[in-house]
Each structure stands twice: as structure tokens, then as C-alpha cells.
Design a protein around this motif. Structure first.
Motif, PDB file in Angstrom:
ATOM      1  N   ALA C  59       9.098 -95.162   0.304  1.00  0.00           N
ATOM      2  CA  ALA C  59       8.069 -94.493   0.631  1.00  0.00           C
ATOM      3  C   ALA C  59       7.691 -93.336  -0.235  1.00  0.00           C
ATOM      4  O   ALA C  59       6.421 -93.142  -0.693  1.00  0.00           O
ATOM      5  CB  ALA C  59       8.185 -94.054   2.129  1.00  0.00           C
ATOM      6  N   MET C  60       8.531 -92.625  -0.870  1.00  0.00           N
ATOM      7  CA  MET C  60       8.367 -91.745  -1.934  1.00  0.00           C
ATOM      8  C   MET C  60       7.532 -92.300  -2.916  1.00  0.00           C
ATOM      9  O   MET C  60       6.612 -91.525  -3.624  1.00  0.00           O
ATOM     10  CB  MET C  60       9.547 -90.817  -2.341  1.00  0.00           C
ATOM     11  CG  MET C  60      10.075 -89.751  -0.971  1.00  0.00           C
ATOM     12  SD  MET C  60      11.626 -89.476  -1.147  1.00  0.00           S
ATOM     13  CE  MET C  60      11.598 -88.416  -2.786  1.00  0.00           C
ATOM     14  N   VAL C  61       7.940 -93.306  -3.611  1.00  0.00           N
ATOM     15  CA  VAL C  61       7.328 -93.878  -4.629  1.00  0.00           C
ATOM     16  C   VAL C  61       5.707 -94.140  -4.004  1.00  0.00           C
ATOM     17  O   VAL C  61       4.905 -93.828  -4.800  1.00  0.00           O
ATOM     18  CB  VAL C  61       7.956 -95.453  -4.881  1.00  0.00           C
ATOM     19  CG1 VAL C  61       7.035 -96.186  -6.310  1.00  0.00           C
ATOM     20  CG2 VAL C  61       9.274 -95.071  -5.431  1.00  0.00           C
ATOM     21  N   LEU C  62       5.628 -94.745  -3.005  1.00  0.00           N
ATOM     22  CA  LEU C  62       4.231 -95.128  -2.607  1.00  0.00           C
ATOM     23  C   LEU C  62       3.445 -93.699  -2.584  1.00  0.00           C
ATOM     24  O   LEU C  62       2.240 -93.745  -3.078  1.00  0.00           O
ATOM     25  CB  LEU C  62       4.453 -95.789  -1.193  1.00  0.00           C
ATOM     26  CG  LEU C  62       2.752 -96.089  -0.471  1.00  0.00           C
ATOM     27  CD1 LEU C  62       1.938 -96.954  -1.086  1.00  0.00           C
ATOM     28  CD2 LEU C  62       2.948 -96.478   0.807  1.00  0.00           C
ATOM     29  N   SER C  63       4.037 -92.627  -1.696  1.00  0.00           N
ATOM     30  CA  SER C  63       3.133 -91.576  -1.738  1.00  0.00           C
ATOM     31  C   SER C  63       2.971 -91.001  -2.937  1.00  0.00           C
ATOM     32  O   SER C  63       1.884 -89.974  -3.106  1.00  0.00           O
ATOM     33  CB  SER C  63       3.892 -90.590  -0.460  1.00  0.00           C
ATOM     34  OG  SER C  63       5.160 -90.376  -0.817  1.00  0.00           O
ATOM     35  N   ALA C  64       3.728 -90.838  -3.917  1.00  0.00           N
ATOM     36  CA  ALA C  64       3.628 -90.105  -5.145  1.00  0.00           C
ATOM     37  C   ALA C  64       2.449 -90.921  -5.833  1.00  0.00           C
ATOM     38  O   ALA C  64       1.438 -90.234  -6.321  1.00  0.00           O
ATOM     39  CB  ALA C  64       4.973 -90.444  -6.009  1.00  0.00           C
ATOM     40  N   ALA C  65       2.483 -92.088  -5.992  1.00  0.00           N
ATOM     41  CA  ALA C  65       1.437 -92.831  -6.511  1.00  0.00           C
ATOM     42  C   ALA C  65       0.117 -92.694  -5.990  1.00  0.00           C
ATOM     43  O   ALA C  65      -1.116 -92.427  -6.528  1.00  0.00           O
ATOM     44  CB  ALA C  65       1.593 -94.217  -6.601  1.00  0.00           C
ATOM     45  N   PHE C  71      -5.691 -87.661  -6.060  1.00  0.00           N
ATOM     46  CA  PHE C  71      -6.297 -86.448  -6.764  1.00  0.00           C
ATOM     47  C   PHE C  71      -6.889 -86.828  -7.917  1.00  0.00           C
ATOM     48  O   PHE C  71      -8.226 -86.080  -8.229  1.00  0.00           O
ATOM     49  CB  PHE C  71      -4.916 -85.542  -7.297  1.00  0.00           C
ATOM     50  CG  PHE C  71      -4.249 -84.630  -6.258  1.00  0.00           C
ATOM     51  CD1 PHE C  71      -5.087 -83.656  -5.360  1.00  0.00           C
ATOM     52  CD2 PHE C  71      -2.799 -84.865  -6.097  1.00  0.00           C
ATOM     53  CE1 PHE C  71      -4.326 -83.324  -4.344  1.00  0.00           C
ATOM     54  CE2 PHE C  71      -2.307 -84.351  -5.196  1.00  0.00           C
ATOM     55  CZ  PHE C  71      -2.931 -83.505  -4.217  1.00  0.00           C
ATOM     56  N   ASN C  72      -6.572 -87.657  -8.595  1.00  0.00           N
ATOM     57  CA  ASN C  72      -7.503 -88.328  -9.693  1.00  0.00           C
ATOM     58  C   ASN C  72      -8.890 -88.670  -9.262  1.00  0.00           C
ATOM     59  O   ASN C  72      -9.871 -88.239 -10.022  1.00  0.00           O
ATOM     60  CB  ASN C  72      -6.877 -89.365 -10.470  1.00  0.00           C
ATOM     61  CG  ASN C  72      -7.632 -89.698 -11.803  1.00  0.00           C
ATOM     62  OD1 ASN C  72      -7.760 -91.082 -11.909  1.00  0.00           O
ATOM     63  ND2 ASN C  72      -7.891 -89.029 -12.527  1.00  0.00           N
ATOM     64  N   LEU C  80      -3.890 -83.077 -14.461  1.00  0.00           N
ATOM     65  CA  LEU C  80      -3.950 -82.024 -13.295  1.00  0.00           C
ATOM     66  C   LEU C  80      -3.561 -82.916 -12.182  1.00  0.00           C
ATOM     67  O   LEU C  80      -2.639 -82.389 -11.406  1.00  0.00           O
ATOM     68  CB  LEU C  80      -5.238 -81.488 -12.887  1.00  0.00           C
ATOM     69  CG  LEU C  80      -5.441 -80.451 -11.856  1.00  0.00           C
ATOM     70  CD1 LEU C  80      -4.621 -79.385 -12.294  1.00  0.00           C
ATOM     71  CD2 LEU C  80      -6.822 -80.137 -11.691  1.00  0.00           C
ATOM     72  N   ALA C  81      -3.880 -84.148 -12.120  1.00  0.00           N
ATOM     73  CA  ALA C  81      -3.410 -84.979 -10.926  1.00  0.00           C
ATOM     74  C   ALA C  81      -2.006 -84.927 -10.861  1.00  0.00           C
ATOM     75  O   ALA C  81      -1.178 -85.066  -9.870  1.00  0.00           O
ATOM     76  CB  ALA C  81      -3.938 -86.509 -11.140  1.00  0.00           C
ATOM     77  N   LEU C  82      -1.405 -85.280 -12.115  1.00  0.00           N
ATOM     78  CA  LEU C  82       0.121 -85.433 -12.323  1.00  0.00           C
ATOM     79  C   LEU C  82       0.710 -84.035 -11.744  1.00  0.00           C
ATOM     80  O   LEU C  82       1.796 -84.158 -11.012  1.00  0.00           O
ATOM     81  CB  LEU C  82       0.488 -85.393 -13.698  1.00  0.00           C
ATOM     82  CG  LEU C  82       1.925 -86.017 -14.045  1.00  0.00           C
ATOM     83  CD1 LEU C  82       2.167 -87.230 -13.514  1.00  0.00           C
ATOM     84  CD2 LEU C  82       2.082 -85.795 -15.720  1.00  0.00           C
ATOM     85  N   VAL C  83       0.208 -82.964 -12.335  1.00  0.00           N
ATOM     86  CA  VAL C  83       0.803 -81.767 -11.825  1.00  0.00           C
ATOM     87  C   VAL C  83       0.645 -81.612 -10.204  1.00  0.00           C
ATOM     88  O   VAL C  83       1.699 -81.069  -9.461  1.00  0.00           O
ATOM     89  CB  VAL C  83       0.040 -80.472 -12.386  1.00  0.00           C
ATOM     90  CG1 VAL C  83       0.629 -79.127 -11.871  1.00  0.00           C
ATOM     91  CG2 VAL C  83       0.428 -80.317 -13.931  1.00  0.00           C
ATOM     92  N   LEU C  84      -0.433 -81.836  -9.749  1.00  0.00           N
ATOM     93  CA  LEU C  84      -0.680 -81.631  -8.296  1.00  0.00           C
ATOM     94  C   LEU C  84       0.456 -82.594  -7.290  1.00  0.00           C
ATOM     95  O   LEU C  84       0.886 -82.139  -6.402  1.00  0.00           O
ATOM     96  CB  LEU C  84      -2.083 -81.811  -7.753  1.00  0.00           C
ATOM     97  CG  LEU C  84      -3.144 -81.007  -8.184  1.00  0.00           C
ATOM     98  CD1 LEU C  84      -4.563 -81.261  -7.884  1.00  0.00           C
ATOM     99  CD2 LEU C  84      -2.711 -79.791  -7.401  1.00  0.00           C
ATOM    100  N   ALA C  85       0.323 -83.813  -7.987  1.00  0.00           N
ATOM    101  CA  ALA C  85       1.406 -84.794  -7.352  1.00  0.00           C
ATOM    102  C   ALA C  85       2.670 -84.335  -7.443  1.00  0.00           C
ATOM    103  O   ALA C  85       3.569 -84.376  -6.486  1.00  0.00           O
ATOM    104  CB  ALA C  85       1.063 -86.221  -8.102  1.00  0.00           C
TER     105      ALA C  85
END
Lengths: 265, 358, 311
Positions: C59-65, C71-72, C80-85
Motif C-alpha cells: 500500500a505504501m508503494v501505491l500511495s507513494a507513486a 503532485f506532478n 518538487l513532486a519527488l520532494v513532496l512525495a
């Protein structure tokens, strides 16, 4: 419970010859030999880490000795599982209480009767007729154990809620319910106060006297050990350093060294 | 009526060991059975019977099954759905291969087949415990569903891959197929469930149940007092799978009438697991409470916002449902690991002492 | 009997006849295996440091992606999307530690495991509600063209994925072996009480390790997401990591890597050469059965520590 039998010390019940046990590189036991005679109270003592619990674990099949031989009731034993030892009449208690915490006192002691109950699965489904009759018979036996140990009041209490001393008593009850020929007690009095210790001593002596049960016990309290046991074997670093009646052992210079050396009695 | 046991002296161990030793409990149960067998069919509409009560009964059987394995014997299983599918397909094969065979025996036989399958997948429990075993049961889940999807023999080569329950009757009343009324289905289901619940209760309060609980609480100590671990665990797998198999058969034949393997996917397994966690691990009553809770919750989630004039989209509801279930699981594990059944028990204790606080 | 023999050994002839194709299948399997390892790594990290088998890793994999893509799509550039995620995943670690782990400390491992199943459902529901449930395309600019290396066709994307996974593992190994925090984590893994007695707050450790697992999940999510699209099925990829774990042992990082490779290759080879005769689609369960067979002989996994039982 068994019928009361006069207290006599008979032939050899259990014989341990040259038993060694190793875990990886660590030797827990090396070449230990001793015997337990029918009807006696046999103590195994020694400093922490001397291999006492490992010895009990070998006797009831939880560990397989890497070397040596254990003869029980005249028969040399090969590798065996703990439940086979139980079937042969060996019961035990544990240093860290091993009760079934989710079950009541009554149910815990009833598990001790497990091997004597044999009504089939279908009867169990119905819980009626022979199965119910069997259940009641064993309940009566268990109630006798409960009376003997004076724990009537906590019959239906989940054991997880009991104080430590009572838990130890229930655990003894579970072992007694199996009507063992050989009872192994691993530090039955550890962590108890004086009064609880006196009670426990009385129970151990009564079990031995009234039912003629042979007892092998590990205990740290030297006073207690010397008072209640017939013979004592002393282990240190997995080796036997002394064996004999309490007075001999007490006077043995090696034993005095071992105990003074670790500063622990 | 006041809930008291004072004055009810038990004079034999048989009386002390009865399922309900307290008189008021026996009266309560009698009323409950009366309501369930007579009251509900008289009052409830077809809709309530077929969308709430029948699924509740079917789920209860599955929850009983999983509770025996996980709640009593301590072996966590994530393969419930697979075993239910096994029961459903076995029932279909038996019913179509032996049209003369009474449907009751069809269900019992399919439970028996599932029990055997359960034993096969329970064998690893000899070597592995805890979550290793949980992962191993996933093998059963995925393999069984794949098997029923891919092998056409199981669906009698029907091209759609869907099995439909053939019409069968008991005592002259149709209980499966299109002619069966929801009332007949409900009574049939209820009788099955009542019997299975009684058997489960009998098992867990006797020798077998104590052996299971001993393995659950401390397997090493259990072995040392003479309980054979593999035997005991496999028996739990067998009995548990039997219940799950019967639940699957009831699902396919009584509840939905036609079914495909995907109805029993891994989410079904989780759903049943949630029932026993919320209802109460190691409690027969808890299996029923949990099943009721999980059947009712989505209905409430649906009806609540609509009633308040703010209907939600179906996907939002689905997501809310996931979140609610997840949060409830964590909540119950933290606050009351013995679930609703324990809360019920605490309530009764309070009532016994009422009006004195202690 | 003949049919059985033919089923078992027929494909071997095929393999013998077309070795290049077999090598291609194996390489493909290895590269998929790397991706499994990536997910399994997150499990191992948490298990090592807290004894929790975190079912929610998927679920963490899914929510991170989902968050990264989300964000993107809201207009944030990739970095920035990476940082926010990342920030979101670390926040999640804080919340899980506070709400789930802390109240359940000292509970039986199986209770914690069931709690993480609850967490799985919550996260699945929450993040899909937040970002929607449509399939999202994720393109971080990794080329997907096949290239030929000494006669064997390989997808560039898979190679990039393998390199990323390799880098991640090396970084983690460095982190665990050579930093103060890493050593503290290992101390916790060995003995909770001892670790506390030398003054490492358990809560801090847990937040860190769940954050690291969140970062690993983000990397895995981006890689899997670029391959399959970001959608709910990403959470199911995590189920594939479970047999990897029982194969490799729950406590071993090398175990996770090698377990992943074995599962990846075994599954691909079985699917390509054997599966069509029995209906195909065996990827769903093959890994589990393979892992089960291993378990019967080595219950602690390939690299797990041997358990000596005590009473």
C-alpha cells in the motif's frame, strides 16, 4: 491421581550416561552421568549457565543429546519428541511459567489429562454420551488436583490474571493431572516469597509421599534443596562436579569452590 | 428481567459444563432462536432476507471456520476465500454429477472435500509459524482461484466460467435455483448455521478445543504435555476448511445462485479475517457479531450520507469503506483484541453486579 | 504417463534447441526479479528494526507513486513532486508510529501483523480517495527501447531499473554499516531492550526505519509505475514480494535480493515454457508454491538466521 503408596526408594527409573549437548560451538553439557531412582526426590543444582535446564530438556525430549545415552524405565531411548516422553509418563514445569495464558485454571489443568482422553472426534462434535461422560470423569480427577493444591477459588480465572506464585502452582497442577511417574520441576520456587516457598515445599513433599511420584528438580535455594531432596547432583559449566546425599555434597570442596567462585547461593 | 446467577446452584459437573450454565442465558437463547426461526420469516421482507440475513448467515459460517483455525488454534490463514471457492465448486460438481443426491449431503460432502484440501495446505504448518504460515496460506488462495478459473472441468465446460445452482429441494421445498423463495432459503440456511455453530461450540469446549488453544497459547509447552502439534494443527485446518467449504457452497447455491471464482478472491479472505478480529478472536459468538457488523457497515455507510441529504459517489463510498475497515481493525486490536464478543461479556458482567458498581 | 513426462520434459528440449531465447527469458526474469527485490527490501528493513512484518508495504508503494504522480499533475515539476512525495511518506511514518505502533508495543508479532493489514486498507482507501482511482501514466523519461547485448534482446528500462535498485541497495548497505544511525538500527534489530538501555529512543528508530521503508516504497513505486502505470494493481505487486521474503528470509537484505532474482527467473521460465499447456496465468501462484517448497526444507529461508527454540 494415583493411590497413596508408602514412600520407598526403589530401582533405577532414569539413567543418564555420558550425555553431551552442544549448540553450534557452545557446549551446554559434556559427559554428564547420573541416575534417578524410583520414589526419590533428586535435585540438580549448579551456578547459572551450568546446564541444568538443558539437562531437563534432554530428559523430556525437547533437545536431543549429541552424545551419550538416556535410559528410562530400563529402555534406552533413541531420538524422541516431547509428546512421546509425555506419553511415557514424564511431566514437567518450567523456569519461566509456560501456562496457556488464554485459558482458565481449570482448562489449563484439564490439558494435563489430554493423553488420557480418547473419545473420538465425532463424539467430540456432539459433546454428548461417552464424550460427556469422559469429560466429567476427568473433571473429577482435575478437581482432586485442585483440592490438593488448594486453588478452588481460582478455578475459572484466566491464568494470565493470576499472581506469579499461583501461576506456579497451577503449572504444578497441570503436571500432576497427567499422573506422571517422573516429574521434572525447573526452579519451582524461583521468585517466590518465603510463605509461598513453604507452601510449594509442602506440595512437593506431599506429591512424593502420597503418590510415590519420582521427582527431579532444579532449584537455586540451597536451604530448600538440602532439606527436601534425597540426593543431589551438582553441575558446573556443563560437567558434573559432585553427586551424593545432601550432607556429602555440602561438604565437597569442589562444590564450595563453585558456589563461592560465582558468589551465588 | 434481571440478570443474576445467585441462587442457581450447580450440583453436578455436567451442569457446570453446560454451554449456558446461567438460566437467563438459556432463556435468551431460546428467544433468539424463536425470533430467528419464526419471527424473522414472518416480519422480514424478501429484500431484507436475501440481502442482509442470508449473507449474514453465510458469512457467519465462514467466520466460524476461520475463527477455529486462527482464533482457537492460533494459525493465521489468508486463504479463506480459496477454501470457500473449493466448497462452492465441489458442491457444483457433486450436485450436477449426482442429481439424485440430497442437497444437504452435497453441502456436507463439499465441506469434506474442502477439509482434505485444507489439510494439504496445512502441512507446512509443521515447519513454519506465524506470518511465514500466513504467507504460505496465500499459496492456497491464489492457486485454488487460478485452478477454478483455468480448468473448464470444474464449471462443466460452461463457456462463461460461471456456475449456476441447479434447483434442489428439501422436504418438498425448493431451496436452490430460481423457484426457491427467499424464505425457504433463509430457513434452510439458518438450520445449517445453527447446527454448525452447535458443533463448533462443542468442539471448542472439549478436549479438541483445549488442544487447539494450548497450541495457540504456547506450542512448545503443549507438545511437552503430550499434545502432538502436527495432528492438532491439521485437525484445525480440516475442521476450519470444512466450515469454509460449506460457507462457499451456501454462498454459491443459496446466497447468489450463480458465482464465478473471482467472488472468492483475496479480498474475501481479508473480509472474513476482519470479521473475526472485530467480532472476537477465539469466540463463537464473536464470529456471528463480526459477520453482522461487516454485513451491516457498508449498508450504513451507504444509507447514512443519503439520509443526511448528501449522497456520495459509489467510488467514494468504496474508499470510505476501506478506510473504515482499516481504522476499525487497528482500533479493535489496540483497544479490545477480543472484539465485540468481549464487550458483550463485559456488559453482562456489569449487569450481573448491577446496581452495585463492584 | 507419457503426457506427464512430456509436460515435464518437453520444454527442456525446447530450451536446448533455442538457447538464446532461453537466455533472454532468464534475463527478463532477472530484471523483473530486481523489481520484486526492491519491494521486498522495504519489508526486510522494517522487520529487521522492529520485528513487524509490515503488510502495508505494498500500500505504501501505491500511495507513494500516486502522490508523486498526483503532485506532478497538480503542476509541480518532477523534482518538487519527488520532494513532496518523500515528505508525505515521512509524515506517514510519523503517523503510523504514533497511532499504530506505539499503542501496540510488546504485543504478539501476529497482532502487529494484523494491524498492518488494517493499515493497508486504510492507506489504500485514503490515497485513492485523495488522488482518484484512474490509471495514471507515469513517465520520468526512462527510455523503453529494446537493445541488443551480445545477441540477447534486453529492454533499456529494465536495465535502468536494475541499476537504480543496485544503487539503492548499496546506499542502504552503507547507511547500515557506516553511519551512527545505521548502527543504532542494527542494535535495535538485535535486542530491543539492550538498545534502549544504551539510550536510543525506540520511537525515533521506528520513525526513521519506516521513513526509509517509505523512501524505498517511493522508488519502487516510481519504477513499477513507469512500467505498468500508476493504479491499484501496484499494491498487488507487493503480494509478489511475500514469497520473495520467505525464500530469502525476513531478516536478510542479500536474501531479499537473491530471493527476488530466483522468484523472477523461476516465474518467467515456468510461465514461458510450461504454463501454456495448463492454461497460463500461473504467475499468480507459482512464486508461492516455489517458496513453499523451499520452506519445507529450510523454514528460516535461504539467509534467515536459524532459530534455536528455548523453554
Amino acid at each position: 491421581m494415583q493411590h497413596a503408596a508408602p514412600r520407598t526408594i526403589g530401582e533405577t527409573l532414569l539413567k543418564v550416561e555420558d550425555v553431551s549437548l552442544g549448540f553450534g560451538g557452545v557446549k551446554a553439557l559434556s559427559g554428564v552421568s547420573f541416575d534417578v531412582r524410583r520414589g526419590e526426590i533428586r535435585a540438580i543444582i549448579g551456578p547459572n549457565g551450568a546446564g541444568k535446564s538443558s539437562m531437563l530438556n534432554c530428559i523430556n525430549g525437547f533437545y536431543q543429546p549429541s552424545d551419550g545415552r538416556i535410559t528410562y524405565k530400563g529402555k534406552a531411548r533413541g531420538a524422541m519428541r516431547p509428546y512421546e516422553a509425555a506419553r511415557d509418563g514424564i511431566a514437567r514445569t518450567f523456569q519461566n511459567i509456560a501456562l496457556f495464558r488464554g485459558m482458565s485454571t481449570l482448562d489449563n489443568i484439564m490439558t494435563g489429562r489430554m493423553l488420557k482422553m480418547n473419545r473420538g472426534f465425532l463424539w467430540q462434535c456432539l459433546h454428548w454420551g461417552p464424550a460427556q461422560k469422559e469429560e466429567i470423569e476427568h473433571r473429577e480427577a482435575v478437581e482432586r488436583v485442585i483440592d490438593f493444591l488448594e486453588i478452588q477459588a481460582i478455578r475459572k480465572v484466566p491464568v494470565g490474571r493470576l499472581p506469579y506464585g499461583l501461576q506456579k502452582r497451577v503449572e504444578l497442577g497441570r503436571a500432576l493431572a497427567a499422573e506422571p511417574e517422573l516429574l521434572l520441576l525447573d526452579e519451582p520456587m524461583a521468585g517466590m516469597n518465603l510463605e509461598e516457598k513453604e507452601d510449594m515445599c509442602r506440595f512437593i513433599l506431599d506429591v512424593n509421599e502420597q503418590f510415590g511420584t519420582t521427582i527431579a528438580l532444579i532449584e537455586h535455594d540451597m536451604g530448600v534443596v538440602m532439606d527436601i531432596s534425597d540426593r543431589v547432583v551438582v553441575l558446573e559449566y556443563g560437567r558434573k562436579i559432585a553427586d551424593g546425599v545432601p550432607d556429602e555434597v555440602k561438604a565437597d570442596p569442589k562444590v564450595i569452590d563453585a558456589y563461592l567462585g560465582t558468589g551465588h547461593g | 428481567m434481571i440478570y443474576r446467577e445467585a441462587g442457581q446452584y450447580k450440583t453436578s459437573y455436567a451442569a457446570d459444563q453446560a454451554i449456558f450454565p446461567i438460566l437467563q442465558d438459556r432463556i435468551g437463547l431460546a428467544i433468539l432462536l424463536l425470533v430467528a426461526f419464526v419471527g424473522a420469516p414472518l416480519v422480514a421482507s424478501d429484500y431484507i432476507l436475501s440481502t442482509i440475513l442470508i449473507p449474514f448467515l453465510v458469512f457467519s459460517v465462514a467466520a466460524l471456520g476461520l475463527n477455529i483455525l486462527t482464533g482457537y488454534c492460533g494459525q493465521l490463514s489468508l486463504g479463506t476465500g480459496g477454501f470457500m471457492a473449493c466448497g462452492a465448486y465441489a458442491a457444483y460438481k457433486f450436485a450436477t454429477a449426482f442429481p439424485e443426491l440430497n442437497i444437504v449431503f452435497v453441502f456436507l460432502l463439499s465441506g469434506g472435500v474442502t477439509a482434505m484440501v485444507g489439510v494439504v495446505f496445512g502441512v507446512p504448518s509443521l515447519r513454519i509459524k506465524g506470518f511465514y504460515l500466513a504467507v504460505a496460506t496465500l499459496a492456497a488462495q491464489f492457486f485454488l482461484i487460478w485452478l477454478f478459473t483455468k480448468v473448464p472441468w470444474f464449471v462443466n465446460y460452461s463457456p462463461s466460467g460461471v456456475i449456476s445452482a441447479p434447483p434442489r429441494s428439501v422436504f418438498g421445498f425448493y431451496v436452490t435455483g430460481i423457484e426457491a423463495t427467499s424464505h425457504a432459503k433463509y430457513i434452510f440456511c439458518l438450520s445449517f448455521v445453527a447446527l454448525l455453530a452447535l458443533v463448533a461450540k462443542n468442539l471448542v469446549r472439549g478436549r479438541v478445543g483445549r488442544a487447539w488453544m494450548a497450541i495457540r497459547d504456547m506450542d512448545i509447552a503443549a507438545e511437552i504435555i503430550g499434545i502432538r502439534p502436527l495432528h492438532t494443527k491439521l485437525l484445525a485446518f480440516a475442521v476450519s476448511s470444512f466450515y469454509c467449504g460449506v460457507a462457499g457452497a451456501l454462498w454459491a447455491f443459496i446466497y447468489t445462485s450463480s458465482v464465478e471464482a473471482l467472488a472468492f478472491d483475496i479480498n474475501r479472505s481479508f473480509q472474513i479475517l476482519f470479521m473475526i478480529i472485530i467480532g472476537g478472536l477465539g469466540s463463537i459468538l464473536g464470529s456471528f457479531l463480526g459477520a453482522a457488523f461487516i454485513v451491516l457497515l457498508p449498508i450504513l455507510l451507504n444509507a447514512g450520507p443519503t439520509a443526511m441529504g448528501a449522497p456520495l459517489s459509489t467510488s467514494t463510498i468504496a474508499h470510505l469503506e476501506l478506510m473504515t475497515f482499516g481504522a476499525l481493525i487497528v482500533f479493535f486490536l489496540i483497544v479490545e483484541p477480543h472484539g465485540l464478543a468481549r464487550l458483550w461479556q463485559i456488559g453482562k458482567e456489569k449487569l450481573r453486579l448491577w446496581p452495585f458498581p463492584h | 504417463m507419457d503426457a506427464v513426462l512430456d509436460f515435464l520434459f518437453g520444454p527442456l528440449k525446447e530450451i536446448w534447441a533455442y538457447p538464446t531465447f532461453f537466455v533472454e527469458v532468464v534475463v527478463g526474469g532477472l530484471l523483473t526479479g530486481v523489481m520484486y527485490s526492491l519491494v521486498a527490501l522495504g519489508f526486510v528493513l522494517i522487520f529487521k528494526a522492529s520485528g513487524v512484518f509490515n503488510f502495508a508495504q505494498g500500500a505504501m508503494v501505491l500511495s507513494a507513486a500516486l502522490s508523486f504522480v498526483g503532485f506532478n499533475e497538480l503542476g509541480a515539476p518532477l523534482w518538487l513532486a519527488l520532494v513532496l512525495a518523500l515528505a508525505l511518506m515521512i509524515g506517514l511514518a510519523f503517523v503510523i508510529e504514533r497511532v499504530v505502533l506505539r499503542p501496540l508495543v510488546n504485543q504478539a508479532p501476529i497482532i502487529l501483523f494484523m494491524a498492518t493489514i488494517g493499515v493497508t486498507f486504510f492507506i489504500d482507501g485514503f490515497f485513492q480517495m485523495l488522488w482518484g482511482e484512474d490509471v495514471k501514466r507515469l513517465d520520468v523519461g526512462i527510455p523503453k527501447d529494446p537493445i541488443e547485448i551480445s545477441g540477447v534482446l534486453v529492454n533499456t528500462f529494465d536495465i535502468v531499473a536494475a541499476v537504480v535498485a543496485g544503487t539503492l541497495v548499496a546506499t542502504l548497505a552503507f547507511f547500515f554499516q557506516s553511519t551512527r544511525i545505521g548502527r543504532a538500527l542494527r542494535a535495535v534489530a538485535d535486542d530491543h531492550q539492550a538498545a534502549q538501555s544504551v539510550g536510543i529512543p525506540l520511537q525515533t528508530i521506528w520513525v526513521i526505519v519506516w521513513s526509509v521503508a517509505g523512501i524505498v516504497a517511493l522508488v519502487a513505486g516510481i519504477m513499477w509505475g513507469s512500467k505498468l502505470g500508476v493504479q491499484f494493481s501496484l499494491a498487488l505487486v507487493a503480494l509478489k514480494a511475500l514469497p520473495v521474503l520467505i525464500l530469502g528470509g525476513f531478516t536478510s537484505i542479500p536474501g531479499a535480493i537473491i530471493g527476488g532474482l530466483i522468484i523472477g527467473v523461476g516465474e518467467k521460465v515456468a510461465e514461458v515454457f510450461w504454463a501454456e499447456k495448463i492454461g497460463g496465468g500461473i504467475e499468480d501462484w507459482f512464486a508461492y508454491i516455489l517458496a513453499l517448497f523451499f520452506l519445507m526444507f529450510r523454514p528460516q529461508g535461504l539467509f534467515g538466521e536459524r532459530i534455536i527454540e528455548r523453554v
